[in-house]
Structures are given as structure tokens and as C-alpha cells.
Design a protein around this motif. Structure first.
Motif, PDB file in Angstrom:
ATOM      1  N   ALA A   1      84.423 124.547 116.938  1.00  0.00           N
ATOM      2  CA  ALA A   1      84.338 125.141 118.016  1.00  0.00           C
ATOM      3  C   ALA A   1      82.781 125.441 118.061  1.00  0.00           C
ATOM      4  CB  ALA A   1      85.025 126.638 118.003  1.00  0.00           C
ATOM      5  N   TRP A   2      82.416 125.433 119.354  1.00  0.00           N
ATOM      6  CA  TRP A   2      81.237 125.900 119.958  1.00  0.00           C
ATOM      7  C   TRP A   2      81.033 127.077 120.455  1.00  0.00           C
ATOM      8  CZ3 TRP A   2      77.259 121.412 120.944  1.00  0.00           C
ATOM      9  CH2 TRP A   2      75.987 122.105 121.193  1.00  0.00           C
ATOM     10  N   LEU A   3      80.555 128.090 119.796  1.00  0.00           N
ATOM     11  CA  LEU A   3      80.608 129.579 119.937  1.00  0.00           C
ATOM     12  C   LEU A   3      79.502 130.493 120.122  1.00  0.00           C
ATOM     13  CD1 LEU A   3      83.872 130.225 117.685  1.00  0.00           C
ATOM     14  CD2 LEU A   3      83.859 130.063 120.078  1.00  0.00           C
ATOM     15  N   PRO A   4      79.274 131.505 120.787  1.00  0.00           N
ATOM     16  CA  PRO A   4      78.241 132.472 120.594  1.00  0.00           C
ATOM     17  C   PRO A   4      78.663 133.473 119.520  1.00  0.00           C
ATOM     18  CG  PRO A   4      79.916 133.247 122.161  1.00  0.00           C
ATOM     19  CD  PRO A   4      80.313 131.941 121.692  1.00  0.00           C
ATOM     20  N   GLU A   5      77.611 134.152 119.075  1.00  0.00           N
ATOM     21  CA  GLU A   5      77.684 135.113 118.081  1.00  0.00           C
ATOM     22  C   GLU A   5      78.283 136.409 118.408  1.00  0.00           C
ATOM     23  OE1 GLU A   5      77.226 134.427 115.296  1.00  0.00           O
ATOM     24  OE2 GLU A   5      75.428 133.131 114.951  1.00  0.00           O
ATOM     25  N   PRO A   6      79.263 137.096 117.672  1.00  0.00           N
ATOM     26  CA  PRO A   6      79.162 136.826 116.139  1.00  0.00           C
ATOM     27  C   PRO A   6      80.369 135.782 115.746  1.00  0.00           C
ATOM     28  CG  PRO A   6      80.768 138.673 116.736  1.00  0.00           C
ATOM     29  CD  PRO A   6      80.288 138.091 118.137  1.00  0.00           C
ATOM     30  N   TRP A   7      80.924 134.929 116.864  1.00  0.00           N
ATOM     31  CA  TRP A   7      82.174 134.278 116.236  1.00  0.00           C
ATOM     32  C   TRP A   7      81.679 132.880 115.615  1.00  0.00           C
ATOM     33  CZ3 TRP A   7      86.401 136.543 117.018  1.00  0.00           C
ATOM     34  CH2 TRP A   7      86.424 137.631 117.675  1.00  0.00           C
TER      35      TRP A   7
ATOM     36  N   VAL B   1      81.684 130.687 110.022  1.00  0.00           N
ATOM     37  CA  VAL B   1      80.912 130.212 108.796  1.00  0.00           C
ATOM     38  C   VAL B   1      81.358 131.068 107.641  1.00  0.00           C
ATOM     39  CG1 VAL B   1      78.509 129.999 107.712  1.00  0.00           C
ATOM     40  CG2 VAL B   1      79.225 129.135 110.239  1.00  0.00           C
ATOM     41  N   LEU B   2      81.124 132.608 107.962  1.00  0.00           N
ATOM     42  CA  LEU B   2      81.393 133.284 106.664  1.00  0.00           C
ATOM     43  C   LEU B   2      82.862 133.824 106.248  1.00  0.00           C
ATOM     44  CD1 LEU B   2      78.426 135.639 107.714  1.00  0.00           C
ATOM     45  CD2 LEU B   2      78.460 133.826 105.832  1.00  0.00           C
ATOM     46  N   GLN B   3      83.825 133.693 107.096  1.00  0.00           N
ATOM     47  CA  GLN B   3      85.189 134.201 107.244  1.00  0.00           C
ATOM     48  C   GLN B   3      86.103 132.978 107.051  1.00  0.00           C
ATOM     49  OE1 GLN B   3      85.237 136.955 110.441  1.00  0.00           O
ATOM     50  NE2 GLN B   3      85.005 138.664 108.843  1.00  0.00           N
ATOM     51  N   ALA B   4      85.775 131.786 107.690  1.00  0.00           N
ATOM     52  CA  ALA B   4      86.709 130.790 107.446  1.00  0.00           C
ATOM     53  C   ALA B   4      86.114 129.494 106.861  1.00  0.00           C
ATOM     54  CB  ALA B   4      86.951 130.347 109.178  1.00  0.00           C
ATOM     55  N   GLY B   5      84.970 129.574 106.318  1.00  0.00           N
ATOM     56  CA  GLY B   5      84.500 128.250 105.384  1.00  0.00           C
ATOM     57  C   GLY B   5      84.024 127.292 106.268  1.00  0.00           C
ATOM     58  N   GLY B   6      83.525 127.380 107.614  1.00  0.00           N
ATOM     59  CA  GLY B   6      83.029 126.124 108.408  1.00  0.00           C
ATOM     60  C   GLY B   6      81.564 126.316 108.294  1.00  0.00           C
ATOM     61  N   LYS B   7      80.852 125.113 108.589  1.00  0.00           N
ATOM     62  CA  LYS B   7      79.472 124.740 108.224  1.00  0.00           C
ATOM     63  C   LYS B   7      79.099 124.431 109.747  1.00  0.00           C
ATOM     64  CE  LYS B   7      79.648 119.762 107.741  1.00  0.00           C
ATOM     65  NZ  LYS B   7      78.970 118.768 106.754  1.00  0.00           N
TER      66      LYS B   7
ATOM     67  N   LYS C   1      70.489 148.814 114.122  1.00  0.00           N
ATOM     68  CA  LYS C   1      71.211 147.873 115.238  1.00  0.00           C
ATOM     69  C   LYS C   1      72.710 147.427 114.820  1.00  0.00           C
ATOM     70  CE  LYS C   1      67.543 145.053 115.229  1.00  0.00           C
ATOM     71  NZ  LYS C   1      66.592 143.794 115.439  1.00  0.00           N
ATOM     72  N   ALA C   2      72.764 147.152 113.587  1.00  0.00           N
ATOM     73  CA  ALA C   2      74.358 146.902 112.947  1.00  0.00           C
ATOM     74  C   ALA C   2      75.249 148.219 113.303  1.00  0.00           C
ATOM     75  CB  ALA C   2      74.241 146.345 111.562  1.00  0.00           C
ATOM     76  N   THR C   3      74.657 149.370 113.065  1.00  0.00           N
ATOM     77  CA  THR C   3      75.615 150.711 113.076  1.00  0.00           C
ATOM     78  C   THR C   3      75.817 150.949 114.796  1.00  0.00           C
ATOM     79  OG1 THR C   3      74.465 151.675 111.290  1.00  0.00           O
ATOM     80  CG2 THR C   3      75.442 153.064 113.016  1.00  0.00           C
ATOM     81  N   ALA C   4      74.834 150.587 115.666  1.00  0.00           N
ATOM     82  CA  ALA C   4      74.899 150.862 116.830  1.00  0.00           C
ATOM     83  C   ALA C   4      76.073 149.830 117.657  1.00  0.00           C
ATOM     84  CB  ALA C   4      73.838 150.736 117.748  1.00  0.00           C
TER      85      ALA C   4
ATOM     86  N   PRO D   1      81.974 142.897 109.520  1.00  0.00           N
ATOM     87  CA  PRO D   1      81.275 142.981 108.420  1.00  0.00           C
ATOM     88  C   PRO D   1      79.941 142.986 108.355  1.00  0.00           C
ATOM     89  CG  PRO D   1      83.096 141.372 108.265  1.00  0.00           C
ATOM     90  CD  PRO D   1      82.890 141.706 109.689  1.00  0.00           C
ATOM     91  N   ALA D   2      79.098 143.749 107.611  1.00  0.00           N
ATOM     92  CA  ALA D   2      77.704 143.649 107.537  1.00  0.00           C
ATOM     93  C   ALA D   2      76.884 142.309 107.460  1.00  0.00           C
ATOM     94  CB  ALA D   2      77.141 144.616 106.675  1.00  0.00           C
ATOM     95  N   ASP D   3      77.616 141.448 106.760  1.00  0.00           N
ATOM     96  CA  ASP D   3      77.126 140.131 106.689  1.00  0.00           C
ATOM     97  C   ASP D   3      77.320 139.139 108.141  1.00  0.00           C
ATOM     98  OD1 ASP D   3      79.838 139.581 106.189  1.00  0.00           O
ATOM     99  OD2 ASP D   3      79.680 138.070 104.742  1.00  0.00           O
ATOM    100  N   VAL D   4      78.259 139.484 108.919  1.00  0.00           N
ATOM    101  CA  VAL D   4      78.583 138.879 110.033  1.00  0.00           C
ATOM    102  C   VAL D   4      77.175 139.215 111.128  1.00  0.00           C
ATOM    103  CG1 VAL D   4      80.001 138.551 111.976  1.00  0.00           C
ATOM    104  CG2 VAL D   4      80.940 138.275 109.686  1.00  0.00           C
ATOM    105  N   ILE D   5      77.301 140.745 111.092  1.00  0.00           N
ATOM    106  CA  ILE D   5      76.280 141.126 112.079  1.00  0.00           C
ATOM    107  C   ILE D   5      74.777 140.759 111.588  1.00  0.00           C
ATOM    108  CG2 ILE D   5      75.140 143.204 112.830  1.00  0.00           C
ATOM    109  CD1 ILE D   5      77.600 144.772 112.979  1.00  0.00           C
ATOM    110  N   ASP D   6      74.496 140.758 110.342  1.00  0.00           N
ATOM    111  CA  ASP D   6      73.275 140.393 110.085  1.00  0.00           C
ATOM    112  C   ASP D   6      72.883 138.985 110.369  1.00  0.00           C
ATOM    113  OD1 ASP D   6      70.959 140.728 108.235  1.00  0.00           O
ATOM    114  OD2 ASP D   6      71.735 139.321 107.021  1.00  0.00           O
TER     115      ASP D   6
END
Length: 384
Positions: A230-236, A241-247, A302-305, A319-324
Motif C-alpha cells: 500500500a502507498w500510505l501516509p504516516e503513521p500507516w 513496517v513495524l506491526q505487519a512486517g512490511g518493507k 510531540k509524541a505525547t501531544a 506505540p512509541a516506535d510508530v510515532i518516532d
């Protein structure tokens, strides 16, 4: 954050459902509905004259009417990290504080075409959005519908695929997703595939099937092995990548000069702007303050807000790693990067989403330049 009841569109439109980052999903009636939506949108795109007539009627103003601050500003945005200026601007009260006595109401959308439909129907007054739906609306309405008044974010869009896919050639016969037909990532995906010699069409056929799908549903389908990418904006993109093993097969910034391309901009109805220029200026003051906050706050703040805004909107956080990862891919800026819009228009033409057109006049950056005290260029495509 104040809200008004969701506007009732003329006909059901799944694009306006409240889908935001972190929201859980259950399987839905997808395939037939997606194809139906795609065919309907193709017919809509082909009916430019009719759309222009409706929008022009909606945007008629009384010649002698005096301007005044609006009693209410109805603002749209998405639950994406690329819309962080809206997320923090609304949740932290930054925008509302600049509006003074004008009430701020908000509506959350999944993708740009749905937000444009709401704006052109008079259900919202301004919205954060990707550039391609804004261009499409401007073209179809013969310049009567919207003005781009600021940028919000650059970068933060990627094509994420299964690990076994290593090149464009590997995508032939595969199924990919985008947020919505005619949206900015949908156009980017179709245009890129075309440049690789791979044909697509709006009903999901061609060398590569592109299925417009809500972002949260895309994540679930990718996790279940029912999508190849999929071609997606963040955080998707980061979630795939981080939650579904994509590259990442394509980082969109690599396709642009200086790695700069607009992902999110701020637009306003021309009718609303003509009637309430003071309110538009106040909105821009809040927007600029929100962008400044994002560019000076710590990563933790920023992550908290952002998570607080997402929780308030949908009851879920990231999750923190996704926002980061998401924030590292995005630059927040009030510059809409006007110099990219002729290419964005051509990408839409190549993708079969819009028609060749003159987009001179699409920008009105005069109020932005007053607010910032700097000269942001319209690149010859409007007033600055």
C-alpha cells in the motif's frame, strides 16, 4: 476540542467515517463496495461541468455583503501524523485561542476526496488535506471552489510491500491499496506505477490492482496477507513496517527534487474566505503557532501531544516506535511548496484522476505572508 454533529452527505460515503490512527477494525463489506465507490467516483470525475455548476452555485456571494468574523469555523482534518498541526492545534487549544469568539467545530476524515466533498457541499469551511484532491476540486469547479492558504507537512508517504517484493516488476499481478480513489497517495501510486510501465484503472483492473481502502482496514488486510502492499501516509506506512512486517519499496521523497513534496496543506472555501477574511487570518495564526510548536517541542512532547489528540478523537493511541518513525519522515512547514503543483497536476492526469488544466489562481498566500511576516511564494499560481 468542540465538535458539531457530523454532516449528513447527500448520499452515503464511506470516506467520511471516523477512521483515525490507532483505531481497531473489524471485517467489513469491502470488495463490492470498493468497486462501486471507484466506478461512482470515475463517473463523478467525468462530470466536471456538473460539479463546476454545483460548486459555483454553492460559492455565490452577495456583492454588497460586508465581511465579519464567522460565528463558527468548521474545520476538517485526518487522524494521521501528517496532520499533526491540526491534531495538536485542536487538542491543545492553539487554534481555538486564535479564533477568539468564533466557535471551532471539527470533523475527522479518512482521505481527501471525502473532505473535498464535504467542503464543496458546505458542510465544512476549511480542511487540512493532501494536494491532489484540492487540485481536482479547483479544476472541476473552474477555480471557484477552494484556495490553498498554507502548507502543513512535507514527506511522510511510502509504498510498503511484502518482503518478497523487490522491484516494480514484482508488482505485476499484485494487489495494492491506497486511502481513497483520487487522494494524494492514490495519485502518487498510480502515477509511479505508470512510469514503471504498469497499467492501472480506477475499477481495480490493469497490470496491478489498486483497491482504495480505509487506512485501518488496509493494515488489517496486509497483516492477514490479503494485500501485497500500500502507498500510505504516516503513521500507516510505519504501522505496516513495524506491526505487519512490511518493507519500504518506494519512499516518495526520493521522487522529488530536494526530497520535498507536499503531503498536507490547508485549504478554505472561497465563499467562506470572501465572507470571513478575519476568521481565515485567525485560523492561519493558529496554524502557524501549531507548526512552530511541533518544530520546537521535544520528540517526547510531540509524541505525547499527538497520542492525546488521537485518544480524544478515537480512544486509541499509537506505540512509541510508530510515532518516532513517523515523525522522522515528516517536515512540518507552512510553505505549501507551490513549485511542485504542476507536477502534481500532471501526475493526476497520468493517473486518470484529473484533466489537463490551468491551475493559476489556486493559491492565496496573502494572509499567510502577513501572519508570518515572510514571503512564501505561490510560484506564479496565485496571489502571495
Amino acid at each position: 476540542m468542540s465538535k458539531t454533529p457530523e454532516p449528513t452527505p447527500p448520499a452515503p460515503n464511506p470516506g467520511t467515517v471516523r477512521i483515525v490512527a490507532g483505531e481497531s477494525n473489524k471485517p467489513k463489506r469491502r470488495r463490492a463496495l470498493e468497486i462501486g465507490i471507484a466506478v461512482g467516483l470515475v463517473l463523478l470525475i467525468g462530470a466536471g461541468a456538473a460539479v463546476a455548476s454545483v460548486v459555483a452555485k454553492n460559492n455565490e456571494t452577495k456583492p454588497a455583503a460586508a465581511t465579519s468574523p464567522a460565528a463558527e469555523l468548521r474545520l476538517g482534518y485526518f487522524g494521521n501524523v501528517t496532520h499533526a498541526p491540526a491534531l495538536v492545534g485542536v487538542s491543545k487549544g492553539i487554534i481555538a485561542s486564535k479564533l477568539g469568539s468564533t466557535k471551532l467545530s471539527t470533523q475527522v476524515f479518512n482521505a481527501g476526496p471525502a473532505a473535498i466533498e464535504a467542503l464543496n457541499a458546505g458542510a465544512i469551511d476549511a480542511t487540512y488535506i493532501g494536494p491532489n484532491p484540492a487540485i481536482n476540486s479547483f479544476v472541476q469547479s473552474k477555480g471557484e471552489s477552494i484556495s490553498i492558504i498554507a502548507g502543513a507537512a512535507s514527506g511522510g508517504a511510502q509504498l510498503v510491500v511484502k518482503p518478497g517484493i523487490n522491484s516494480a516488476a514484482d508488482l505485476k499481478g499484485k494487489t495494492l491499496a491506497s486511502p481513497q480513489l483520487g487522494g494524494t497517495q492514490d495519485v502518487a501510486l498510480r502515477a509511479w506505477l505508470g512510469k514503471q510501465g504498469l497499467k492501472t484503472n480506477p475499477n481495480g483492473g490493469g497490470d496491478v490492482a489498486v483497491n482504495p481502502t480505509e487506512n485501518a482496514q488496509t493494515l488489517k488486510l496486509f497483516q492477514d496477507g490479503k494485500l501485497d502492499g500500500a502507498w500510505l501516509p504516516e503513521p500507516w506506512a510505519s504501522r505496516l513496517v513495524l506491526q505487519a512486517g512490511g518493507k519500504v519499496l518506494v519512499d516518495e521523497k526520493d521522487l522529488w527534487d530536494k526530497d520535498e513534496f507536499p503531503t498536507t496543506i490547508l485549504i478554505v472555501s472561497k465563499k467562506f474566505a470572501a465572507e470571513h477574511p478575519e476568521t481565515v487570518t485567525a485560523l492561519l495564526q493558529g496554524h502557524e503557532a501549531s507548526v512552530k510548536w511541533l518544530n520546537t517541542a521535544s520528540a517526547a512532547d510531540k509524541a505525547t501531544a499527538i497520542n492525546a489528540a488521537l485518544k480524544a478523537t478515537a480512544g486509541n493511541t499509537l506505540p512509541a516506535d510508530v510515532i518516532d518513525r513517523s515523525l522522522k519522515n515528516i517536515t512540518f512547514t507552512v510553505d505549501p511548496l507551490a513549485g511542485t503543483y504542476k507536477k502534481l497536476l500532471q501526475d493526476g492526469v497520468d493517473a486518470g484522476i484529473t484533466k489537463p488544466a490551468d491551475i493559476n489562481g489556486i493559491f492565496d498566500l496573502r494572509a499567510l505572508n502577513v501572519v508570518t511576516g515572510q514571503k512564501t511564494s505561490a510560484a506564479g499560481l496565485g496571489q502571495d
